[in-house]
Design a protein around this motif. Structure first.
Motif, PDB file in Angstrom:
ATOM      1  N   MET A   1     -12.718   1.475 -20.854  1.00  0.00           N
ATOM      2  CA  MET A   1     -14.085   1.947 -20.695  1.00  0.00           C
ATOM      3  C   MET A   1     -14.157   3.428 -21.081  1.00  0.00           C
ATOM      4  SD  MET A   1     -15.555  -0.746 -19.697  1.00  0.00           S
ATOM      5  CE  MET A   1     -14.879  -2.325 -19.296  1.00  0.00           C
ATOM      6  N   LYS A   2     -15.245   3.769 -21.733  1.00  0.00           N
ATOM      7  CA  LYS A   2     -15.389   5.127 -22.261  1.00  0.00           C
ATOM      8  C   LYS A   2     -15.960   6.110 -21.247  1.00  0.00           C
ATOM      9  CE  LYS A   2     -17.894   3.669 -25.945  1.00  0.00           C
ATOM     10  NZ  LYS A   2     -18.633   3.746 -27.219  1.00  0.00           N
ATOM     11  N   GLY A  27     -13.476  -3.473 -14.274  1.00  0.00           N
ATOM     12  CA  GLY A  27     -12.651  -2.384 -14.794  1.00  0.00           C
ATOM     13  C   GLY A  27     -13.356  -1.085 -15.122  1.00  0.00           C
ATOM     14  N   PHE A  28     -14.587  -0.918 -14.699  1.00  0.00           N
ATOM     15  CA  PHE A  28     -15.303   0.332 -14.963  1.00  0.00           C
ATOM     16  C   PHE A  28     -14.782   1.451 -14.060  1.00  0.00           C
ATOM     17  CE2 PHE A  28     -18.093  -2.646 -16.934  1.00  0.00           C
ATOM     18  CZ  PHE A  28     -18.834  -1.944 -17.870  1.00  0.00           C
ATOM     19  N   ASP A  29     -14.842   2.687 -14.544  1.00  0.00           N
ATOM     20  CA  ASP A  29     -14.529   3.878 -13.761  1.00  0.00           C
ATOM     21  C   ASP A  29     -15.805   4.202 -12.983  1.00  0.00           C
ATOM     22  OD1 ASP A  29     -13.780   6.314 -12.700  1.00  0.00           O
ATOM     23  OD2 ASP A  29     -13.360   7.267 -14.632  1.00  0.00           O
ATOM     24  N   ILE A  30     -15.817   3.878 -11.711  1.00  0.00           N
ATOM     25  CA  ILE A  30     -17.070   3.867 -10.957  1.00  0.00           C
ATOM     26  C   ILE A  30     -16.926   4.450  -9.565  1.00  0.00           C
ATOM     27  CG2 ILE A  30     -16.643   1.466 -10.286  1.00  0.00           C
ATOM     28  CD1 ILE A  30     -20.031   1.852 -10.916  1.00  0.00           C
ATOM     29  N   THR A 154     -27.526  -4.025 -14.032  1.00  0.00           N
ATOM     30  CA  THR A 154     -26.794  -2.778 -14.248  1.00  0.00           C
ATOM     31  C   THR A 154     -25.540  -3.035 -15.073  1.00  0.00           C
ATOM     32  OG1 THR A 154     -27.636  -1.890 -12.159  1.00  0.00           O
ATOM     33  CG2 THR A 154     -25.676  -0.833 -13.080  1.00  0.00           C
ATOM     34  N   PHE A 155     -24.810  -4.079 -14.728  1.00  0.00           N
ATOM     35  CA  PHE A 155     -23.610  -4.446 -15.476  1.00  0.00           C
ATOM     36  C   PHE A 155     -23.954  -4.709 -16.942  1.00  0.00           C
ATOM     37  CE2 PHE A 155     -20.711  -8.016 -16.772  1.00  0.00           C
ATOM     38  CZ  PHE A 155     -19.594  -7.231 -16.989  1.00  0.00           C
ATOM     39  N   ASP A 156     -25.026  -5.454 -17.179  1.00  0.00           N
ATOM     40  CA  ASP A 156     -25.476  -5.751 -18.534  1.00  0.00           C
ATOM     41  C   ASP A 156     -25.762  -4.465 -19.305  1.00  0.00           C
ATOM     42  OD1 ASP A 156     -26.451  -7.294 -20.738  1.00  0.00           O
ATOM     43  OD2 ASP A 156     -28.500  -7.089 -19.982  1.00  0.00           O
ATOM     44  N   LEU A 157     -26.502  -3.555 -18.687  1.00  0.00           N
ATOM     45  CA  LEU A 157     -26.863  -2.305 -19.344  1.00  0.00           C
ATOM     46  C   LEU A 157     -25.624  -1.429 -19.587  1.00  0.00           C
ATOM     47  CD1 LEU A 157     -29.104  -0.623 -20.550  1.00  0.00           C
ATOM     48  CD2 LEU A 157     -29.693   0.168 -18.251  1.00  0.00           C
ATOM     49  N   CYS A 158     -24.704  -1.404 -18.639  1.00  0.00           N
ATOM     50  CA  CYS A 158     -23.465  -0.635 -18.819  1.00  0.00           C
ATOM     51  C   CYS A 158     -22.651  -1.175 -19.990  1.00  0.00           C
ATOM     52  CB  CYS A 158     -22.622  -0.650 -17.543  1.00  0.00           C
ATOM     53  SG  CYS A 158     -23.312   0.328 -16.203  1.00  0.00           S
ATOM     54  N   ILE A 161     -24.242   0.113 -23.143  1.00  0.00           N
ATOM     55  CA  ILE A 161     -23.949   1.536 -23.334  1.00  0.00           C
ATOM     56  C   ILE A 161     -22.513   1.715 -23.826  1.00  0.00           C
ATOM     57  CG2 ILE A 161     -23.649   3.733 -22.120  1.00  0.00           C
ATOM     58  CD1 ILE A 161     -26.096   2.840 -20.351  1.00  0.00           C
ATOM     59  N   GLU A 162     -21.590   0.973 -23.221  1.00  0.00           N
ATOM     60  CA  GLU A 162     -20.186   1.050 -23.636  1.00  0.00           C
ATOM     61  C   GLU A 162     -20.000   0.614 -25.089  1.00  0.00           C
ATOM     62  OE1 GLU A 162     -17.163   1.932 -22.089  1.00  0.00           O
ATOM     63  OE2 GLU A 162     -18.273   2.731 -20.386  1.00  0.00           O
ATOM     64  N   ALA A 163     -20.774  -0.364 -25.535  1.00  0.00           N
ATOM     65  CA  ALA A 163     -20.627  -0.899 -26.893  1.00  0.00           C
ATOM     66  C   ALA A 163     -21.196   0.041 -27.958  1.00  0.00           C
ATOM     67  CB  ALA A 163     -21.306  -2.267 -26.986  1.00  0.00           C
ATOM     68  N   ALA A 164     -22.065   0.954 -27.543  1.00  0.00           N
ATOM     69  CA  ALA A 164     -22.678   1.872 -28.510  1.00  0.00           C
ATOM     70  C   ALA A 164     -21.654   2.894 -28.990  1.00  0.00           C
ATOM     71  CB  ALA A 164     -23.868   2.582 -27.864  1.00  0.00           C
ATOM     72  N   GLU A 165     -21.814   3.311 -30.223  1.00  0.00           N
ATOM     73  CA  GLU A 165     -20.942   4.359 -30.780  1.00  0.00           C
ATOM     74  C   GLU A 165     -21.081   5.640 -29.964  1.00  0.00           C
ATOM     75  OE1 GLU A 165     -18.022   5.619 -33.202  1.00  0.00           O
ATOM     76  OE2 GLU A 165     -18.931   3.639 -33.386  1.00  0.00           O
ATOM     77  N   SER A 166     -22.330   6.010 -29.655  1.00  0.00           N
ATOM     78  CA  SER A 166     -22.616   7.211 -28.863  1.00  0.00           C
ATOM     79  C   SER A 166     -23.911   6.965 -28.094  1.00  0.00           C
ATOM     80  CB  SER A 166     -22.769   8.416 -29.794  1.00  0.00           C
ATOM     81  OG  SER A 166     -23.433   9.469 -29.144  1.00  0.00           O
ATOM     82  N   TRP A 167     -23.859   7.010 -26.772  1.00  0.00           N
ATOM     83  CA  TRP A 167     -25.086   6.741 -26.022  1.00  0.00           C
ATOM     84  C   TRP A 167     -26.150   7.785 -26.315  1.00  0.00           C
ATOM     85  CZ3 TRP A 167     -27.258  10.252 -22.872  1.00  0.00           C
ATOM     86  CH2 TRP A 167     -26.459  11.170 -22.189  1.00  0.00           C
ATOM     87  N   GLU A 168     -25.726   9.041 -26.594  1.00  0.00           N
ATOM     88  CA  GLU A 168     -26.692  10.111 -26.859  1.00  0.00           C
ATOM     89  C   GLU A 168     -27.586   9.764 -28.053  1.00  0.00           C
ATOM     90  OE1 GLU A 168     -23.436  10.683 -26.285  1.00  0.00           O
ATOM     91  OE2 GLU A 168     -23.165  12.484 -25.077  1.00  0.00           O
ATOM     92  N   GLU A 169     -27.013   9.110 -29.064  1.00  0.00           N
ATOM     93  CA  GLU A 169     -27.767   8.790 -30.270  1.00  0.00           C
ATOM     94  C   GLU A 169     -28.556   7.493 -30.155  1.00  0.00           C
ATOM     95  OE1 GLU A 169     -25.047   8.881 -33.556  1.00  0.00           O
ATOM     96  OE2 GLU A 169     -24.361  10.902 -33.032  1.00  0.00           O
ATOM     97  N   SER A 170     -28.133   6.588 -29.276  1.00  0.00           N
ATOM     98  CA  SER A 170     -28.765   5.266 -29.261  1.00  0.00           C
ATOM     99  C   SER A 170     -29.434   4.898 -27.946  1.00  0.00           C
ATOM    100  CB  SER A 170     -27.714   4.214 -29.625  1.00  0.00           C
ATOM    101  OG  SER A 170     -26.600   4.315 -28.771  1.00  0.00           O
TER     102      SER A 170
END
Length: 193
Positions: A1-2, A27-30, A154-158, A161-170
């Protein structure tokens, strides 16, 4: 996880802990927190809640309520909820006291009032890192059924976000697609701390 995530509700009992439990299993850092002055759990009536200090172990709350009225607290789901919480972490923590826990990339809240508190807190903290943090509010009613749905959303949205190259851009596109798919309006803010 990023990314490093925080889940925040009022008492760090139901909504934030359901999401914490689910994401931790994947496995998320949470971490998770509450923003209230005290931890409040339903009591025998609306005027008689059970009130605890943040930092009171979930096990201690479980034992206290089981001693008071095991049938009531089993029937209303509080004992099973506390049992789940015991398996996730030791005690509820307060968001405003989390500075020593390090920084987060993404913070989820489950109530607009909690969202406002988190954003205000982030904007008034000492800012030695100037780190970007995304705060998202997914409105979830504070009951066990809605908390379970909110945890899955929340899990779905996370995952998105994890799959995106950069959350800031997308993030705008991710949020828009999520809102359309689930017919849920999200609030979000980008803060620095």
């Amino acid at each position: 996880m990023k990314y490093r995530y925080a889940m925040v509700c009022s008492s760090n009992q139901n909504r934030s802990m359901e999401a914490h439990y689910l994401l931790k299993r994947h496995g998320f850092d949470i971490s998770s927190y509450g923003t209230g002055a005290h931890v409040k759990l339903p009591g025998p009536s609306l005027r008689e809640p059970n009130v605890y200090e943040f930092g009171t172990p979930y096990k201690q709350m479980f034992d206290d309520l089981r001693r008071k009225d095991p049938e009531l607290y089993k029937r209303n789901g509080i004992l099973p909820m506390l049992k789940r919480n015991i398996g996730v972490k030791a005690a509820p923590q307060r968001w405003q006291d989390n500075a020593l826990d390090g920084s987060f990339d993404i913070v989820f809240t489950f109530e607009e009032k909690v969202f406002d508190t988190v954003v205000e807190d982030l904007n008034t903290r000492e800012q030695p890192l100037m780190k970007t943090v995304l705060v998202i509010n997914l409105e979830v009613k504070d009951n066990h059924e809605e908390a379970a749905i909110g945890g899955r959303l929340t899990f779905d949205l996370c995952q998105e976000i994890e799959a995106a190259e950069s959350w800031e851009e997308s993030i705008d596109d991710i949020i828009a697609a999520f809102e359309k798919r689930h017919r849920r309006k999200l609030l979000y803010s980008i803060s620095f701390y």
